[in-house]
Design a protein around this motif. Structure first.
Motif, short mmCIF file in Angstrom:
data_model
loop_
_atom_site.label_atom_id
_atom_site.label_comp_id
_atom_site.label_asym_id
_atom_site.label_seq_id
_atom_site.Cartn_x
_atom_site.Cartn_y
_atom_site.Cartn_z
N GLY A 1 0.78 -1.22 0.00
CA GLY A 1 0.00 0.00 0.00
C GLY A 1 0.81 1.27 0.00
N GLY A 2 2.10 1.20 -0.24
CA GLY A 2 2.91 2.40 -0.31
C GLY A 2 3.15 3.05 1.02
N LYS A 3 3.62 2.28 2.00
CA LYS A 3 3.93 2.81 3.32
C LYS A 3 5.40 3.20 3.41
N VAL A 4 5.67 4.20 4.21
CA VAL A 4 7.05 4.62 4.45
C VAL A 4 7.69 3.64 5.43
N VAL A 5 8.73 2.97 5.02
CA VAL A 5 9.40 1.99 5.86
C VAL A 5 10.67 2.54 6.49
N ARG A 6 11.17 3.65 5.95
CA ARG A 6 12.36 4.24 6.56
C ARG A 6 12.48 5.69 6.10
N THR A 7 12.95 6.52 7.00
CA THR A 7 13.20 7.93 6.72
C THR A 7 14.66 8.23 6.96
N LEU A 8 15.32 8.76 5.94
CA LEU A 8 16.74 9.09 6.02
C LEU A 8 16.87 10.60 6.09
N LYS A 9 17.38 11.09 7.22
CA LYS A 9 17.54 12.53 7.41
C LYS A 9 18.95 12.80 7.91
N GLY A 10 19.49 13.92 7.51
CA GLY A 10 20.82 14.29 7.97
C GLY A 10 21.29 15.62 7.43
N HIS A 11 20.58 16.16 6.46
CA HIS A 11 20.97 17.45 5.88
C HIS A 11 20.32 18.59 6.65
N ARG A 12 20.95 19.73 6.56
CA ARG A 12 20.38 20.91 7.17
C ARG A 12 19.29 21.48 6.27
N ALA A 13 18.73 22.62 6.68
CA ALA A 13 17.59 23.19 5.96
C ALA A 13 17.94 23.41 4.49
N GLY A 14 16.94 23.32 3.65
CA GLY A 14 17.14 23.53 2.23
C GLY A 14 16.78 22.35 1.37
N GLY A 15 16.73 21.17 1.95
CA GLY A 15 16.27 20.01 1.22
C GLY A 15 17.37 19.20 0.57
N VAL A 16 16.94 18.08 -0.02
CA VAL A 16 17.82 17.15 -0.72
C VAL A 16 17.65 17.41 -2.21
N ARG A 17 18.74 17.75 -2.87
CA ARG A 17 18.69 18.11 -4.29
C ARG A 17 19.08 16.96 -5.21
N ALA A 18 19.76 15.95 -4.71
CA ALA A 18 20.22 14.84 -5.56
C ALA A 18 20.07 13.54 -4.80
N LEU A 19 19.78 12.47 -5.54
CA LEU A 19 19.54 11.15 -4.96
C LEU A 19 20.13 10.09 -5.87
N ALA A 20 20.82 9.13 -5.27
CA ALA A 20 21.37 7.99 -6.02
C ALA A 20 21.21 6.74 -5.19
N VAL A 21 20.86 5.64 -5.84
CA VAL A 21 20.66 4.35 -5.18
C VAL A 21 21.44 3.31 -5.96
N SER A 22 22.27 2.56 -5.26
CA SER A 22 23.04 1.52 -5.93
C SER A 22 22.21 0.25 -6.07
N LYS A 23 22.74 -0.71 -6.81
CA LYS A 23 22.05 -1.97 -6.98
C LYS A 23 22.27 -2.85 -5.76
N GLU A 24 21.34 -3.78 -5.57
CA GLU A 24 21.45 -4.70 -4.44
C GLU A 24 22.65 -5.62 -4.63
N THR A 25 23.36 -5.82 -3.52
CA THR A 25 24.48 -6.76 -3.54
C THR A 25 23.99 -8.13 -3.11
N GLY A 26 24.94 -9.05 -2.96
CA GLY A 26 24.55 -10.41 -2.57
C GLY A 26 23.89 -10.47 -1.22
N GLY A 27 24.25 -9.56 -0.31
CA GLY A 27 23.65 -9.55 1.02
C GLY A 27 22.36 -8.76 1.08
N GLU A 28 21.78 -8.47 -0.07
CA GLU A 28 20.53 -7.72 -0.15
C GLU A 28 20.64 -6.38 0.54
N GLU A 29 21.75 -5.71 0.34
CA GLU A 29 21.95 -4.37 0.86
C GLU A 29 22.34 -3.46 -0.29
N ARG A 30 22.11 -2.18 -0.10
CA ARG A 30 22.45 -1.22 -1.13
C ARG A 30 22.85 0.09 -0.47
#
Length: 1378
Positions: A302-331
């Motif tokens: 149903g499109g639920k938020v499972v995790r929130t990643l925060k760490g930047h100061r005010a102004g927002g996130v301007r760029a996003l990159a996601v790597s491919k899953e590795t053998g340990g199902e991590e990225r």
């Protein structure tokens, strides 16, 4: 001008096979981070000249590339036996595309090197997306819904095809296969639509028709992503939503366009602002937006938020990159912020793994189902420090005097108290080590209404003992561990705090036994709520044991017990010991009566009621400083220091003070609005440092560095540890906000944990918190309505804790300000010092590698002040401290800095004043030194005073007779008028049309308003001051103020400068301006003032005022100042004009002090900038630097012939609003036969600095002395490519940190130019001047900041011409006087 450092919003991120991260956060600069085995900087190179990078598209060795993280290309399976040695990258941004090759040496520590493959391919439109079509062809989507086919060898456009829907696109996604005919383009239009079309579709003689149209968004589309396996398309919009569309198969052979009528499958709402980026992956959707959060959605449920990643100061996130899953199902997940920072997270993959941190922390409260007798009143978490959540145990005390323990999902009664423990009890626990054993045991102390305290091990309660703390109620119990000893403090009646030293050991039968020694009690000061609420024990070799305590009245207390007193108490207790439960109470009461008040300790120092009437909740010590939290919504950072003699002068009657100590509050940190009930402070673990790999190249670097083994492996020792103490640490605040238990980060202004517990007034315990460090995960146990609840099921460990996840991620690059930087101020230079004792050669190597750091203070629209250090040589930026005391934007900063003599630039003490919106002013003392362990500067912030006009108005006696201050008044500009050892005088320009003069007293810790005047009758934008001194030693102060009407008023503040600042507010009448200068047609945003002392014959001086306004004009006005008794005022010959002068009819006036002011004709540069001129600074007399929102930084030279333009640089900083400039020298020294090093030395700065609008002039009698600053480079000969294309091709450094180029001048030209430029006739033959040249530094700030180096050629050329014209002008004035 050349760039030395740049921090700008990160606009592009891309992963390469889970091994490398490509970032673009420095305008045209491409940086590569190696992720294996841990993140470190690998290479950096300037790619796009003056264009900002907005996208990076890699191509593997195959003709058809693998699918990139932007999910736009099809994947060809190909077995590659070995990892490639290079990667080809297509880098684009603005209207340019360029090819870059990344070389990877796997056999040499994965050494990285970037190489430019071809010329810059400039387009006629903005590039939105680029894809590799083959080895020599690129497909490009541009902003006006057009697709291009580029030949990368020739750089020419082979095919250009536009869509019939000829609208502007905000985003585009190209889906390519093997040929141009297979290409499909998806564009997000300004009309909130997604249009899908084929560049080869329809009749080739006409524009291509739209194949599919997706409607539903109510805002423009910023990002598009496509997942081939599912046939899903995701779009991120300005309407704060992410939409998933079922479009079917797009692209591929034949250029398929998917289903005929695509459906919107889901609408994901979770962001609080615009969504800038979206990425689709199997099972997950990643989105990032202006709210600074990266949300991970599970679209399978149903499109639920499972995790929130925060760490930047005010102004927002301007760029996003996601790597491919590795053998340990991590990225890997990487985010780039508007603050210029890059953060990295490790996220688990797979549909079956659920990491819903928010749900676990805020919704799934676990009821532990307490089944004991009575109602639970107190709960504590017990266990070893390294115990996991599943291994932790909970201890509960009920109103029936029973203690229960929860373990293995069962409640077990541990101890049953006597009837006197019923109806009320205070309980506290601690885990300690058994003497001469590795076993650890948990101790529990329970107090009652009659003064009895039961202490027992939870695992063996029958070994407990009964202590007596007076005859009244035990208000609180506090355990404290210090120097291998365990102390128990019990706050009883009449302000007495009873103390025991408890030791756990094994007796002859190997059973637990408690050995207790009684210590002298503390006596709290008389007050209404006289009991202890917090305490911490400090051990010092100088002062023995110190106790810092907090009471219910909100006071902080300092107690000291000498060695003799402790030994005496222990000898008496050793004789009697501690008896059994039956006889211990009577014997201790008898002993208390015998001892009387002789052993009662009085507080040495008391900060009465600093935390308000609601009390202090916690006190802790960390790295030499103390931190207290209270229910007034504040955290106070303080320290123990020797008392000032003045404070004890009257009490001691001249006696010796000895080692008198006192508590001194350094800084007050407030939590968020509405969070008043604070409980404690937890410290953040230092982030994993990002190493700079040897061989890291930089686009500014030309000098090669070799990092010696001695510097890497140098040992410190006790001296090093002591020197690094006393620096404020990064902390988070634990407390209650409305009905939530909250952990709040005051720097990033965000919640790290939120649990709906019902609010304060309840017992709670946090795991893990034994060490006082927040590991970025945790759980809370609390009592609510008679039930014991936990924020996470105790039988299972949190998944983020199992994996060692960090909610803030790893910081690859530090962010500065998320929103615009409005003002900047340079404080001085700090010299790098190596570890431990070093020889002269080693220190020279430290100077070469570490160099000198420039210390800056920046204020921004995010209401924060950032103190940071910039290394001009390498471009490194380190954030030293962040201050968040302002409630509105910071508009201006000014400082009075003192570089300690004999410190060799090792320390710096600065009085900093910041002001801005809501008529708020803050004053701080900054102590900046060198951290030998981290090899970077360190900063301690001491809060001196604060002031708000509305508070000042409320304290006035006759306020009903005055107009109430407008709460929306803003301080636009500030300047230091005068200074002394106690503080300074400040003049502030205000938006309500007032010019106000304040006195700042550092000793009294207060800011007072001396007078205010509404002469301008409109918004005052800028102020500047000029210090004058005549031949008799008399000093004068001239203040210049400018408003929105384009006029500059001149004020004589000589009497105000040297009058007593202790004068009460309102007693001094405001002065009257002695001269008005019409300079602009609209507002004057910035002023720069300098003075030139004339000869004895003509007398007086010339004061030059340069101004920049909203009309884009640069105006220079010259005022002749005649001192009293110096004779008549000279004429104005020798000054020409470039336009019609705007001089008032009466140009000669006299001030109250006898100063004669005569306005000479003005010089104007009507179109200095294409936009309003926002900042203007004086680099040297006659040499000006200006900037504007047109993103240009210009150099101007003023002389008697007018204003001339001598240099310009197109900055990568948008919305430039502030400038900081300073001078230095560049000294070249020989290193062997072929090498040459260049050292930059800063001129000794004037003690007063200023940020935007807080202008200061140069003192006429000022003499500069040289002080060394960091920076070296070699002047390598220009390459043939540079000579042909006029674009610098940067050389690559093999080892060390990047440095900056100093000049593009050929080496053979160095000596001749330095001989002829910037020298007088007497210096032409000087050998030393052949290798010395002036250099200037310019720091422009706006949406980020950029540090520029003004070359010695520009500096010396301007100075030489100015000096020659000044000599001609002196001759003219002498002729006039004759």
């Amino acid at each position: 001008m050349e760039t030395a450092a740049l921090v700008a919003p990160v606009t592009a991120l891309e992963f390469l096979q889970d091994a490398f991260l490509l970032t673009a956060g420095e305008g045209p600069v491409l940086t590569v981070y190696s992720l294996r085995p841990h993140p470190k900087v690998g290479a950096s190179l300037s790619v796009l000249q003056h264009y900002r990078i907005h996208g990076i598209r890699p191509r593997c060795l195959a003709d058809v590339p693998e699918e990139s993280s932007a999910t736009g290309t099809f994947k060809e399976k190909k077995d590659v036996s070995s990892e490639p040695n290079f990667y080809d990258l297509a880098v684009f941004g603005g209207k340019a595309v360029r090819l870059v090759r990344l070389h990877v040496d796997h056999h040499d520590g994965e050494h990285l090197r970037l190489e430019i493959l071809g010329p810059l391919m400039e387009l006629q439109d903005w590039a939105l997306d680029v894809r590799w079509l083959s080895r020599d062809k690129l497909c490009v989507a541009v902003a006006h819904n057009t697709a291009l086919l580029l030949d990368v060898i020739t750089g020419s456009v082979l095919v250009q095809r536009s869509c019939l829907e000829g609208c502007l696109l905000y985003s585009a996604l190209l889906l390519v296969h093997e040929s141009w005919a297979d290409t499909v383009l998806v564009g997000g239009t300004v009309f909130n639509q997604l249009v899908l079309w084929k560049p080869e579709g329809g009749d080739k003689r006409d524009k291509a028709p739209v194949e599919r149209r997706l409607l539903g968004h109510s805002g423009v589309i910023f990002s598009i992503s496509y997942l081939q396996e599912q046939g899903w398309l995701a779009s991120a919009s300005d309407d704060r939503s992410v939409r998933l569309w079922g479009v079917g198969t797009l692209g591929g052979p034949g250029g398929k366009c998917g289903v005929l009528n695509p459906d919107c499958l889901r609408v994901l709402y979770g962001h609080q602002a615009r969504v800038f980026s979206v990425h689709l992956s199997p099972g997950k959707v990643f989105s990032a937006g202006e709210d600074g959060a990266c949300l991970v959605w599970d679209w399978a449920e149903g499109g639920k938020v499972v995790r929130t990643l925060k760490g930047h100061r005010a102004g927002g996130v301007r760029a996003l990159a996601v790597s491919k899953e590795t053998g340990g199902e991590e990225r890997w997940v990487a985010t780039g912020g508007a603050d210029g920072g890059v953060r990295l997270w490790r996220v688990e993959g797979g549909e079956e793994r659920k990491e819903r941190m928010e749900e676990a922390a805020t919704e799934k409260l676990s009821d532990l189902k307490f089944a004991g007798q009575g109602l639970p009143k107190v709960v504590c978490v017990v266990g070893e420090e390294d115990a996991s959540w599943s291994q932790s145990k909970f201890v509960v005390c009920t109103d029936q005097g029973l203690v229960y323990q929860y373990s293995d999902e069962q409640w077990e009664m541990v101890w049953q108290g006597a009837p006197e423990f019923q109806s009320y009890c205070a309980m506290e626990t601690i885990t300690v080590s058994v003497k001469d054993s590795t076993t650890k045991v948990s101790l529990c102390a329970v107090g009652n209404l009659s003064g009895s305290i039961q202490v027992f091990p939870i695992s063996n309660p029958q070994c407990g003992i009964l202590l007596t703390g007076g005859s009244g109620k035990i208000h609180s119990l506090i355990w404290q561990e210090a120097k291998n000893s365990i102390y128990l403090l019990a706050s009883g009646s009449e302000g007495l705090v009873y103390r025991w030293c408890i030791e756990v050991k094994l007796d002859e039968n190997c059973s637990l036994a408690l050995d207790v020694n009684r210590l002298p009690p503390f006596l709290l000061p008389p007050c209404a709520k006289r009991w202890l609420t917090a305490a911490v024990c400090l051990h010092s070799t100088s002062w023995e044991f110190l106790w810092v305590c907090g009471d219910r009245r909100g006071s902080l207390l300092l107690f000291q017990e000498g060695g003799k007193l402790i030994n005496k108490g222990r000898k008496q207790t050793d004789k009697k010991g501690v008896e059994s439960e039956e006889t211990g109470s009577e014997m201790m009461e008898e002993r208390e009566r015998n001892e009387g008040d002789d052993l009662t300790l009085q507080p040495l120092s008391c900060l009465f009621g600093v935390h308000g009437k609601q009390g202090v909740t916690s006190v802790c010590a960390y790295q030499g400083l103390l931190y207290s939290a209270g229910r007034d919504g504040c955290v106070r950072v303080f320290r123990v220091c020797p008392a000032l003699p003045e404070s004890f002068k009257e009490k001691t009657n001249g006696e010796s003070l000895g080692n008198k100590l006192q508590l001194e509050v350094l800084r007050v940190q407030r939590a968020c609005k509405g969070m008043e009930w604070l409980e404690r402070v937890l410290f953040l673990e230092p982030e994993i440092p990002v190493e700079r790999e040897e061989g890291c190249e930089n686009h500014y670097k030309t000098k090669k560095h070799n990092l010696t083994e001695e510097l890497e492996g140098g040992s410190g020792g006790e001296e090093e540890k002591t020197e690094n103490k006393g620096r404020e640490a990064r902390f988070v605040i634990v407390g209650f906000h409305a009905v939530h238990f909250v952990i709040w980060d005051p720097v990033t202004q965000e919640r790290l944990l939120a649990v709906p517990c019902g609010g304060g007034h309840r017992s709670w315990s946090l795991w893990p918190s034994h060490k006082g460090v927040w590991p970025e995960y945790g759980a809370v146990v609390f009592i609510k309505q008679g039930a014991v609840l936990a924020s996470h099921p105790p039988g299972e460990a949190p998944s983020w804790a199992m994996k060692g996840g960090r909610t803030r991620g790893w910081g690859l690059r530090e962010g500065v300000h998320g929103r615009g930087i409005g003002c900047v101020c340079r404080l001085g230079t700090i010299r790098g010092i190596g570890k431990g004792s070093q020889t002269e050669t080693e220190q020279r190597e430290v100077d070469r590698v570490e160099g000198h750091w420039e210390i800056m203070v920046m204020g921004g629209e995010d209401t924060s002040l950032t103190i940071l250090a910039v290394h001009p040589e390498s471009g490194s930026v380190k954030v030293l401290s962040v201050i968040t005391d302002h409630i509105s934007s910071v508009r201006t900063v000014t400082a009075v800095a003192r570089q300690e003599r004999g410190s060799e630039n090792k320390s710096l003490s600065t009085l900093l004043v910041s002001a801005g919106g809501r008529a708020q002013m803050q004053c701080y003392r900054l102590l900046i030194g060198w951290d030998k362990q981290r090899l970077v500067p360190s900063c301690q912030v001491i809060q001196v005073a604060r002031h708000r006009l509305d508070e000042q108005w409320e304290r006035r006696r006759n306020r009903h007779k005055t107009v109430k201050m407008d709460p929306e008044t803003r301080y636009m500009s500030a300047v230091v008028v005068d200074e002394n050892t106690d503080g300074c005088l400040l003049a502030l320009a205000c938006s309500d049309g007032a010019l106000r003069l304040f006195s700042v007293s550092e000793v009294k810790r207060q800011i007072d308003l001396l007078w205010e005047t509404f002469y301008h009758q409109r918004c005052v934008l800028s102020v500047a001051v000029c210090s004058l001194q005549d031949g008799k030693g008399n000093r004068y102060k001239l203040l210049f103020s400018a408003a929105t009407d384009g006029k500059i008023a001149v004020w004589d503040l000589t009497e105000a400068s040297f009058s007593s600042a202790a004068t009460s507010s309102g007693t001094q009448p405001p002065p009257i301006p002695c001269l008005d200068i019409p300079a602009h047609q609209s507002g004057v945003n910035s002023l720069a003032v300098w003075a030139e002392k004339l000869g004895q014959q003509e007398g007086g001086c010339l004061v030059t005022v340069a101004s920049g306004g909203d009309d884009g004009q640069l105006t220079v006005s010259t005022v002749r100042v005649q001192y009293p008794g110096d004779g008549k005022t000279g004429g104005s010959r020798g000054f020409s004009q470039m336009s019609e002068p705007l001089v008032p009819p009466q140009t000669q006036l006299q001030s109250s002090n006898g100063l004669h002011l005569h306005l000479h004709p003005q010089s104007h540069m009507p179109l200095a900038h294409a936009a309003p001129l926002t900042a203007l600074e004086l680099l040297s007399p006659g040499l000006l630097v200006s900037t504007s929102s047109d993103q240009r930084v210009c150099l101007w030279r003023f002389s008697s012939t007018g204003i001339s333009h001598i240099g310009v640089l197109c900055s990568h900083v948008a919305d430039a609003a502030g400038l900081a400039v300073w001078e230095g020298r560049m000294i070249e020294e020989e290193e062997g036969d072929t090498k040459r090093k260049t050292r930059f030395e800063s001129e000794q700065e004037v003690v007063i600095f200023r940020g935007k609008g807080s202008q200061t002039g140069l003192k006429t009698m000022h003499k500069t002395a040289e002080g060394e600053t960091g920076g070296r480079s070699n002047r390598d000969q220009e390459t043939a490519d540079e000579a042909e294309s006029q674009e610098p091709v940067d050389s690559l450094s093999e080892t060390g940190d990047p440095v900056c180029k100093t000049s593009v001048r050929k080496r053979g030209e160095t000596a001749s130019e330095s001989d002829s430029v910037g020298t007088t006739q007497s210096e032409d033959n000087s050998e030393s001047m052949k290798k010395r040249g002036k250099t200037g530094w310019v720091l422009a700030c706006g949406q980020g900041f950029q540090l520029l180096r003004v070359t010695d050629t520009q500096m010396d050329a301007g100075m030489w011409t100015t000096r020659r014209e000044k000599e001609n002008h002196r001759v003219t004035l002498q002729e006039e006087s004759i």
